[in-house]
Design an enzyme around this catalytic site. Structure first.
Site, PDB file in Angstrom:
ATOM      1  N   SER A 154       0.854  -1.162   0.012  1.00  0.00           N
ATOM      2  CA  SER A 154       0.026   0.029  -0.072  1.00  0.00           C
ATOM      3  C   SER A 154       0.970   1.252   0.044  1.00  0.00           C
ATOM      4  O   SER A 154       1.691   1.431  -0.975  1.00  0.00           O
ATOM      5  CB  SER A 154      -1.044  -0.289   1.282  1.00  0.00           C
ATOM      6  OG  SER A 154      -2.176   0.812   1.090  1.00  0.00           O
ATOM      7  N   ASP A 173      -9.776  -4.322  -5.298  1.00  0.00           N
ATOM      8  CA  ASP A 173      -9.122  -3.626  -4.142  1.00  0.00           C
ATOM      9  C   ASP A 173      -9.103  -2.148  -4.754  1.00  0.00           C
ATOM     10  O   ASP A 173      -8.468  -1.698  -5.657  1.00  0.00           O
ATOM     11  CB  ASP A 173      -7.510  -4.066  -4.219  1.00  0.00           C
ATOM     12  CG  ASP A 173      -6.742  -3.220  -3.245  1.00  0.00           C
ATOM     13  OD1 ASP A 173      -7.066  -2.294  -2.651  1.00  0.00           O
ATOM     14  OD2 ASP A 173      -5.476  -3.871  -2.985  1.00  0.00           O
ATOM     15  N   HIS A 227      -7.923  -5.252   0.146  1.00  0.00           N
ATOM     16  CA  HIS A 227      -6.777  -4.542   0.251  1.00  0.00           C
ATOM     17  C   HIS A 227      -6.247  -5.042   1.743  1.00  0.00           C
ATOM     18  O   HIS A 227      -5.029  -5.160   1.788  1.00  0.00           O
ATOM     19  CB  HIS A 227      -7.092  -3.133   0.573  1.00  0.00           C
ATOM     20  CG  HIS A 227      -5.797  -2.461   0.491  1.00  0.00           C
ATOM     21  ND1 HIS A 227      -5.077  -2.266  -0.661  1.00  0.00           N
ATOM     22  CD2 HIS A 227      -5.377  -1.581   1.572  1.00  0.00           C
ATOM     23  CE1 HIS A 227      -3.944  -1.460  -0.388  1.00  0.00           C
ATOM     24  NE2 HIS A 227      -4.115  -1.100   0.767  1.00  0.00           N
TER      25      HIS A 227
END
Length: 214
Positions: free
Chosen positions: A115, A183, A196
């Site tokens: 991320s 996601d 996610h």
């Protein structure tokens, strides 16, 4: 479609999604191991290297690379929603690689980013995350002379993918970039927030890929 920053905070907050604590590796610096695993965690992600990605990937690498000694490094940055967070991680990761290479000239690196941490790694390899969720302009890149020391780049839920970008150039063949279906952080139009949080399932595949590059 740009994902609101509040979504990044929501998707990376582990407290409300039933995650459990696992034993984490101890991060270390200036250890002349064969392979140094430098991991940048996601926004607000707990764990030593990152509960969802970094810690399980490091454990999987230990199992795959039994003939190699491994050390780990948790990129030192806020991993929050501040405008300079990813840039701080970018600078710290590049400084770490440079410092390690000076002390341990035979050491190689596996870079791991999840991320916001993927933004950190993207920037460090020369791919700007500016404009992505919790991204930033590039503030430092791994020097060209050290590029061959990077054996593999492992990315998960990479926000630049929602902008149609990916790792190209020098590191492309050494990079695996996981984006779960739906996601919203890495898939433009994705609407499955929980996707996610599921990248622990890709730890073994990522370690297998890295083992083939070492």
């Amino acid at each position: 479609m740009r994902i609101p920053l509040c979504l990044a905070a929501l998707t990376l907050t582990a407290g409300g999604v039933g995650l459990t604590t696992i034993d984490a590796p101890t991060a270390s610096a200036a250890t002349c191991s064969d392979i140094d695993v430098a991991a940048a965690r996601g926004t607000f992600e707990p764990g030593t290297l990152g509960l969802i990605v970094g810690d399980p990937v490091f454990s999987a690498l230990q199992k795959k690379l039994t003939g190699k000694s491994l050390s780990s490094y948790a990129v030192n940055y806020p991993a929050d929603l501040s405008a300079t967070s990813a840039a701080q991680g970018n600078a710290d990761l590049v400084n770490h690689v440079k410092a390690q290479a000076a002390v341990c000239p035979n050491q190689r690196f596996i870079l791991v980013g999840y991320s916001q941490g993927a933004n950190v790694v993207d920037n460090s390899t020369g791919i700007s995350s500016d404009g992505a969720v919790v991204g930033s302009p590039i503030v430092a890149t791994i020097p060209a002379a050290l590029e061959p020391k990077v054996a593999a780049v492992l990315l998960f839920g990479n926000p630049i993918r929602a902008l149609g970008r990916s790792v190209t150039g020098t590191y492309q063949s050494r990079t695996i970039d996981f984006c779960a279906k739906g996601d919203p952080v890495c898939e433009n139009g994705g609407d499955d927030v929980l996707a996610h949080l599921g990248y622990t399932a890709d730890a073994d595949a990522a370690a297998t890929f890295a083992a083939g590059k070492v």
